[in-house]
Motif scaffolding. Structure first.
Motif, PDB file in Angstrom:
ATOM      1  N   VAL A   1     -35.048   2.049 -55.046  1.00 20.31           N
ATOM      2  CA  VAL A   1     -34.955   3.355 -54.290  1.00 20.31           C
ATOM      3  C   VAL A   1     -34.484   3.132 -52.728  1.00 20.31           C
ATOM      4  CG1 VAL A   1     -36.203   5.420 -53.543  1.00 20.31           C
ATOM      5  CG2 VAL A   1     -36.834   4.368 -55.695  1.00 20.31           C
ATOM      6  N   ALA A   2     -33.443   3.803 -52.509  1.00 16.96           N
ATOM      7  CA  ALA A   2     -32.954   3.669 -51.011  1.00 16.96           C
ATOM      8  C   ALA A   2     -33.916   4.332 -50.344  1.00 16.96           C
ATOM      9  CB  ALA A   2     -31.567   4.142 -51.132  1.00 16.96           C
ATOM     10  N   LEU A   3     -34.265   3.623 -49.260  1.00 16.36           N
ATOM     11  CA  LEU A   3     -35.035   4.446 -48.075  1.00 16.36           C
ATOM     12  C   LEU A   3     -34.364   4.700 -46.830  1.00 16.36           C
ATOM     13  CD1 LEU A   3     -38.039   1.657 -48.223  1.00 16.36           C
ATOM     14  CD2 LEU A   3     -37.947   3.995 -49.529  1.00 16.36           C
ATOM     15  N   LYS A   4     -33.447   4.132 -46.502  1.00 18.85           N
ATOM     16  CA  LYS A   4     -32.579   4.336 -45.184  1.00 18.85           C
ATOM     17  C   LYS A   4     -31.290   3.698 -45.397  1.00 18.85           C
ATOM     18  CE  LYS A   4     -33.709   4.194 -40.220  1.00 18.85           C
ATOM     19  NZ  LYS A   4     -34.718   3.523 -39.387  1.00 18.85           N
ATOM     20  N   HIS A   5     -30.396   4.384 -44.589  1.00 20.98           N
ATOM     21  CA  HIS A   5     -29.044   3.947 -44.453  1.00 20.98           C
ATOM     22  C   HIS A   5     -28.771   4.290 -42.984  1.00 20.98           C
ATOM     23  CE1 HIS A   5     -28.189   2.936 -48.776  1.00 20.98           C
ATOM     24  NE2 HIS A   5     -28.592   4.085 -49.005  1.00 20.98           N
ATOM     25  N   GLU A   6     -28.168   3.338 -42.196  1.00 18.27           N
ATOM     26  CA  GLU A   6     -27.884   3.502 -40.831  1.00 18.27           C
ATOM     27  C   GLU A   6     -26.173   2.961 -40.606  1.00 18.27           C
ATOM     28  OE1 GLU A   6     -30.165   1.653 -37.869  1.00 18.27           O
ATOM     29  OE2 GLU A   6     -32.074   2.461 -38.520  1.00 18.27           O
ATOM     30  N   ILE A   7     -25.361   3.938 -40.628  1.00 17.80           N
ATOM     31  CA  ILE A   7     -24.019   3.700 -40.693  1.00 17.80           C
ATOM     32  C   ILE A   7     -23.374   3.772 -39.385  1.00 17.80           C
ATOM     33  CG2 ILE A   7     -21.941   4.326 -41.763  1.00 17.80           C
ATOM     34  CD1 ILE A   7     -23.592   5.654 -44.323  1.00 17.80           C
ATOM     35  N   THR A   8     -22.497   2.775 -38.858  1.00 17.37           N
ATOM     36  CA  THR A   8     -21.815   2.846 -37.645  1.00 17.37           C
ATOM     37  C   THR A   8     -20.422   2.876 -38.112  1.00 17.37           C
ATOM     38  OG1 THR A   8     -23.593   1.749 -36.385  1.00 17.37           O
ATOM     39  CG2 THR A   8     -21.613   1.824 -35.581  1.00 17.37           C
ATOM     40  N   TYR A   9     -19.589   3.977 -37.819  1.00 13.29           N
ATOM     41  CA  TYR A   9     -18.462   4.069 -37.967  1.00 13.29           C
ATOM     42  C   TYR A   9     -17.650   3.496 -36.938  1.00 13.29           C
ATOM     43  CZ  TYR A   9     -19.761   6.969 -42.011  1.00 13.29           C
ATOM     44  OH  TYR A   9     -20.437   7.558 -43.213  1.00 13.29           O
ATOM     45  N   ARG A  10     -16.640   2.635 -37.198  1.00 10.07           N
ATOM     46  CA  ARG A  10     -15.611   2.008 -36.280  1.00 10.07           C
ATOM     47  C   ARG A  10     -14.285   2.526 -36.050  1.00 10.07           C
ATOM     48  NH1 ARG A  10     -19.472  -0.007 -32.970  1.00 10.07           N
ATOM     49  NH2 ARG A  10     -20.649  -1.316 -33.975  1.00 10.07           N
ATOM     50  N   LYS A  11     -13.853   2.840 -37.165  1.00 11.17           N
ATOM     51  CA  LYS A  11     -12.462   3.188 -37.593  1.00 11.17           C
ATOM     52  C   LYS A  11     -12.359   4.247 -38.587  1.00 11.17           C
ATOM     53  CE  LYS A  11     -10.441  -0.371 -34.930  1.00 11.17           C
ATOM     54  NZ  LYS A  11      -9.163  -0.990 -34.544  1.00 11.17           N
ATOM     55  N   PRO A  12     -11.551   4.916 -38.551  1.00 12.19           N
ATOM     56  CA  PRO A  12     -11.102   5.940 -39.798  1.00 12.19           C
ATOM     57  C   PRO A  12     -10.672   4.950 -41.112  1.00 12.19           C
ATOM     58  CG  PRO A  12      -9.448   6.432 -38.443  1.00 12.19           C
ATOM     59  CD  PRO A  12     -10.342   5.377 -37.628  1.00 12.19           C
ATOM     60  N   THR A  13     -10.998   5.417 -42.344  1.00 14.89           N
ATOM     61  CA  THR A  13     -10.773   5.112 -43.646  1.00 14.89           C
ATOM     62  C   THR A  13     -10.013   6.105 -44.160  1.00 14.89           C
ATOM     63  OG1 THR A  13     -12.705   3.663 -43.310  1.00 14.89           O
ATOM     64  CG2 THR A  13     -11.420   3.811 -45.599  1.00 14.89           C
ATOM     65  N   PHE A  14      -9.001   5.747 -44.838  1.00 16.10           N
ATOM     66  CA  PHE A  14      -8.091   6.775 -45.885  1.00 16.10           C
ATOM     67  C   PHE A  14      -8.305   6.511 -47.207  1.00 16.10           C
ATOM     68  CE2 PHE A  14      -6.530   6.280 -41.260  1.00 16.10           C
ATOM     69  CZ  PHE A  14      -6.623   7.657 -40.792  1.00 16.10           C
TER      70      PHE A  14
ATOM     71  N   THR B   1     -24.076  -4.366 -44.436  1.00 18.82           N
ATOM     72  CA  THR B   1     -22.834  -4.284 -45.128  1.00 18.82           C
ATOM     73  C   THR B   1     -21.824  -4.121 -44.210  1.00 18.82           C
ATOM     74  OG1 THR B   1     -24.055  -3.295 -47.134  1.00 18.82           O
ATOM     75  CG2 THR B   1     -21.584  -3.137 -46.950  1.00 18.82           C
ATOM     76  N   VAL B   2     -20.800  -4.683 -44.424  1.00 16.04           N
ATOM     77  CA  VAL B   2     -19.466  -4.713 -43.296  1.00 16.04           C
ATOM     78  C   VAL B   2     -18.512  -4.061 -43.996  1.00 16.04           C
ATOM     79  CG1 VAL B   2     -18.059  -5.891 -41.624  1.00 16.04           C
ATOM     80  CG2 VAL B   2     -20.379  -6.236 -41.703  1.00 16.04           C
ATOM     81  N   ILE B   3     -17.912  -3.246 -43.835  1.00 16.79           N
ATOM     82  CA  ILE B   3     -16.645  -2.741 -44.472  1.00 16.79           C
ATOM     83  C   ILE B   3     -15.436  -3.165 -43.793  1.00 16.79           C
ATOM     84  CG2 ILE B   3     -15.480  -0.511 -45.657  1.00 16.79           C
ATOM     85  CD1 ILE B   3     -18.439   0.649 -45.947  1.00 16.79           C
ATOM     86  N   ARG B   4     -14.390  -3.976 -44.276  1.00 19.36           N
ATOM     87  CA  ARG B   4     -13.087  -3.929 -43.420  1.00 19.36           C
ATOM     88  C   ARG B   4     -11.962  -3.602 -44.305  1.00 19.36           C
ATOM     89  NH1 ARG B   4     -15.961  -7.556 -40.564  1.00 19.36           N
ATOM     90  NH2 ARG B   4     -16.496  -9.611 -40.805  1.00 19.36           N
ATOM     91  N   ARG B   5     -10.990  -3.455 -43.584  1.00 15.90           N
ATOM     92  CA  ARG B   5      -9.505  -3.252 -43.925  1.00 15.90           C
ATOM     93  C   ARG B   5      -8.783  -4.374 -43.413  1.00 15.90           C
ATOM     94  NH1 ARG B   5      -8.265   2.008 -42.733  1.00 15.90           N
ATOM     95  NH2 ARG B   5      -8.049   1.326 -40.626  1.00 15.90           N
ATOM     96  N   GLY B   6      -8.570  -5.308 -44.115  1.00 10.10           N
ATOM     97  CA  GLY B   6      -7.958  -6.625 -43.598  1.00 10.10           C
ATOM     98  C   GLY B   6      -8.857  -7.150 -42.531  1.00 10.10           C
ATOM     99  N   GLU B   7      -8.471  -7.281 -41.423  1.00  9.91           N
ATOM    100  CA  GLU B   7      -9.206  -7.922 -40.340  1.00  9.91           C
ATOM    101  C   GLU B   7     -10.275  -7.109 -39.487  1.00  9.91           C
ATOM    102  OE1 GLU B   7     -10.289 -11.194 -39.906  1.00  9.91           O
ATOM    103  OE2 GLU B   7      -8.931 -11.288 -41.862  1.00  9.91           O
TER     104      GLU B   7
END
Length: 101
Positions: A19-32, A55-61
């Motif tokens: 069960v997910a308890l918590k998600h803290e998301i830091t947005y760095r750049k927009p994603t399309f 978790t780290v979400i990347r588009r290229g570098e």
């Protein structure tokens, strides 16, 4: 949690849910919509009935977002928090990476 089903022993998968308890998301750049992105998920530690991920979400570098999350393991029949046995946790870490529980 696909990695849970892929790496944990089948008996543990049948006996436990997450069960997910918590998600803290830091947005760095927009994603399309049509962007090719890669999400790299790292299990940082298991403490009691909780698991902590980064978790780290990347588009290229480019880093698009960073997520810190915590999940609770529950017994599938009682739906109460459940600690995992060390033998089950060990399936998720290389010998030199094993965290304290």
């Amino acid at each position: 949690m696909d990695h849970w089903r892929a790496l944990a022993p089948s008996e543990a998968v049948a006996q436990h849910l997450w069960v997910a308890l918590k998600h803290e998301i830091t947005y760095r750049k927009p994603t399309f919509l049509n962007d090719d992105v890669i999400a790299t998920v790292l299990l940082e530690k298991v403490q009691g009935a909780r698991a902590f991920y980064e978790t780290v979400i990347r588009r290229g570098e480019e880093v698009l977002a960073e997520v810190k999350s915590s999940w609770c393991c529950v017994d599938a029949s009682t739906l109460r928090p459940a600690r995992l046995a060390r033998e089950v946790i060990d399936h998720f870490f290389a010998p030199e990476e094993k965290p304290a529980q």
